[in-house]
Motif scaffolding. Structure first.
Motif, short mmCIF file in Angstrom:
data_model
loop_
_atom_site.label_atom_id
_atom_site.label_comp_id
_atom_site.label_asym_id
_atom_site.label_seq_id
_atom_site.Cartn_x
_atom_site.Cartn_y
_atom_site.Cartn_z
N GLU A 328 0.82 -1.21 0.00
CA GLU A 328 0.00 0.00 0.00
C GLU A 328 0.85 1.27 0.00
O GLU A 328 1.39 1.66 1.03
N PRO A 347 -6.60 2.28 -0.55
CA PRO A 347 -6.42 0.95 -1.15
C PRO A 347 -7.76 0.24 -1.38
O PRO A 347 -8.69 0.52 -0.63
N PRO A 348 -7.88 -0.66 -2.33
CA PRO A 348 -6.84 -1.05 -3.28
C PRO A 348 -6.62 0.04 -4.34
O PRO A 348 -7.58 0.60 -4.87
#
Ligand code: 4UV
Length: 537
Positions: A328, A347-348
């Motif tokens: 990340e 994230p993602p």
């Protein structure tokens, strides 16, 4: 869950469900309620000395400091300054000041006496809190000024003629009968400085409501109580102040502070404390991606790296991910004037190089800077922002405020576009601001200094691109007719007057004249283009 939400008028609204942000919650009560939630958990530790405070310690000690402030006679609305490198006590000051209704102003700890003097005069502060190392700079700044009216110098540690901060922490606490709660939308909590789109640094008035809002909006990042954070980015800058220092409290994390970047100490602190989330700026990410020393340390606990304050290239993201195995890499975008966060890439992450999407309760539009026309997806223009995190204004600068905030929109001075998914990309800067390693360098400030040199008739300062630092300040100088001034003289002159990060690392070029518009405005674009052409020749 984050897709583009666009109204017909071309205004992009955050795709997050709006948060309920209370209208009149003061920062003191807000932060204390979060501190109480985590009681005896570790909160903040000095990464060099091991001095540490739990959540409960921070409550009791900051309330005592608040009481000591009251006994000194400081009243709601008074401004106190912190001139310090990072340490845990910095946090106590922020909370104590809020609880006593004071405004905290902050400045770069690398400031020269001259720069500090400007800041102390401009913010009209009544006390300053500093470190043993910086006391001499403070005394020099105060000594030469009739207008700096400090009642006292408080020092972390001990120094002749200064009040030790420890005496405030040892106060009996009786003078603080209740935590200050005034008008959260009017009262200024913190006063960091930014040059904005043009001119000299200005005090950015961020209210209790601004900061509380941004902390609530930031919960989309989902930090965890098990997260251990590194506090290496300066707490005086809005990124370190809000995204790191304040937001660890709202999320129940713990933090290790470091006063400055030194490669081995940085890496050993990350490794020894099994740091899980690291907030950085692109030059430090470059270090992690490329420096050979990194191989010698176990950095396997890191699960997230945050980047902000300057553009982060896609290749750098990929390199860092690959080398450290960090999945990340999160970018945030914003300005001191927006408390600071406007966008984050949660994230993602599907779009490397993007600063992400608008955080809750925030709207944006992209406008053509020439025609003011609202543009659509994939069209580049100036990014304008609306939300509860937008500053109240610049201190004592109504025209500069009116120039920056028009019809409720903050004009960022950044060029950007967004894609069909509502991901934003910052592509260039319209404003004159230079960013050296994420630090603000105001060309107008350097120009104002250079012009005071007896051999300089006119000048202009621009930023030139640099792989390591992002940008470097470069001066164009018109010398006086009979002068023999050389580059070295100009460099020595700035060295004697301004902080190391503002030095003219991009060089000095002597020119017959500075390109200007009919109205006398420096045409920086022409200088930038001429520099580019010179490189290509
Ligand atoms: O006023 P300032 O010095 O403020 C900052 C703020 C840093 C932030 C903001 C939100 C975050 O989530 C975070 O992690 C860090 O540096 O400078 C504001 C200017 O810096 C440039 C842009 O030109 C702003 O107007 N800038 C800030 N963030 C980015 C950026 C970025 N991610 N990409 C490119 N430029």
């Amino acid at each position: 869950t984050c897709c583009l939400q666009q109204t017909k008028a071309g205004i992009i609204e955050s795709a997050y469900k709006p948060l309920t942000i209370p209208d009149n919650v003061d920062f003191g009560s807000f932060i204390l309620s979060h501190l109480e939630q985590y009681k005896d958990r570790p909160l903040i530790e000095n990464g060099l000395t091991g001095v540490k405070y739990s959540y409960s310690d921070v409550i009791s000690k900051s309330l005592k400091v608040a009481s000591a402030f009251k006994k000194s006679g400081y009243k709601p609305g008074d401004v106190i300054a912190v001139f310090s490198t990072n340490n845990p006590e910095y946090l106590l000051v922020y909370i104590a000041a809020a609880a006593a209704g004071l405004t905290t102003t902050t400045m770069n700890s690398a400031y020269s006496a001259k720069e500090l003097k400007f800041h102390l005069e401009n913010s009209e502060c009544c006390a300053i809190i500093t470190t043993e190392e910086l006391v001499s700079t403070v005394k020099e700044a105060v000594g030469t000024s009739e207008t700096v009216k400090l009642k006292e110098i408080i020092v972390f540690g001990n120094s002749h003629g200064c009040r030790p901060f420890s005496t405030l922490v040892e106060d009996d606490g009786t003078a603080l009968t209740e935590v200050y709660s005034g008008n959260a939308k009017e009262d200024v909590l913190v006063l960091p400085y930014s040059s904005g789109t043009t001119g000299l640094p200005k005090g950015v008035m961020l209210t209790h409501h601004n900061i509380v809002s941004n902390l609530l909006q930031l919960t989309v990042l989902k930090l965890d109580t098990s997260d251990r954070i590194l506090g290496i980015l300066p707490f005086y800058h809005i990124y370190g102040m809000v995204c790191i220092l304040f937001s660890i409290i709202t999320n129940g994390c713990s933090i290790y502070t470091l006063p400055k970047f030194e490669p081995e100490i940085f890496l050993s602190t990350l490794s020894k404390n099994r740091i899980t989330c690291v907030h950085l700026v692109p030059p430090l990410i470059l270090f992690l991606a490329k420096h050979p020393l990194v191989e010698d340390y176990d950095l396997s606990a890191i699960r997230r790296i945050f980047s902000g304050a300057a553009p982060l290239g896609k290749e750098l993201v990929l390199k860092c991910k690959e080398r450290l195995g960090v999945q990340e890499m999160i970018q945030g975008y914003g300005l001191t004037e927006t408390s600071p966060v406007v966008h984050v890439s949660v994230p993602p992450i599907r779009h490397e190089g993007s600063v992400g999407t608008l955080i809750p309760n925030t709207a944006a539009k992209i406008i053509d800077p020439e025609t003011n026309e609202i543009l659509g997806p994939m069209q580049t223009g100036e990014l304008c922002i609306k939300g509860p995190q937008v500053m109240k204004g610049y201190l004592n600068r109504p025209e500069a405020t009116a120039d920056m905030i028009r019809d409720g929109w903050l004009y960022s001075g950044d060029l950007a576009h967004y894609d069909e998914d509502g991901h934003f990309y910052i592509t260039d800067r319209l404003k004159e601001l230079i960013k050296y390693k994420g630090f603000q360098v105001a060309p107008a400030e350097l120009e104002a200094l250079l012009i005071t040199h007896p051999d300089i008739k006119d000048c202009a300062v621009i930023g030139i691109p640099d792989e390591k630092a992002g940008e470097l300040p470069r001066a164009y100088v018109v010398s006086n007719d009979k002068s023999t001034i050389r580059e070295e003289d100009v460099l020595n002159f700035t060295k004697a007057n301004v902080a190391p990060y503002k030095q003219l690392r991009g060089g000095v070029e002597f020119v017959p004249e500075i390109p200007k518009s009919a109205a006398g405005k420096i045409l920086r674009r022409i200088l930038r283009d001429s520099y580019k052409n010179k490189l290509n020749d």
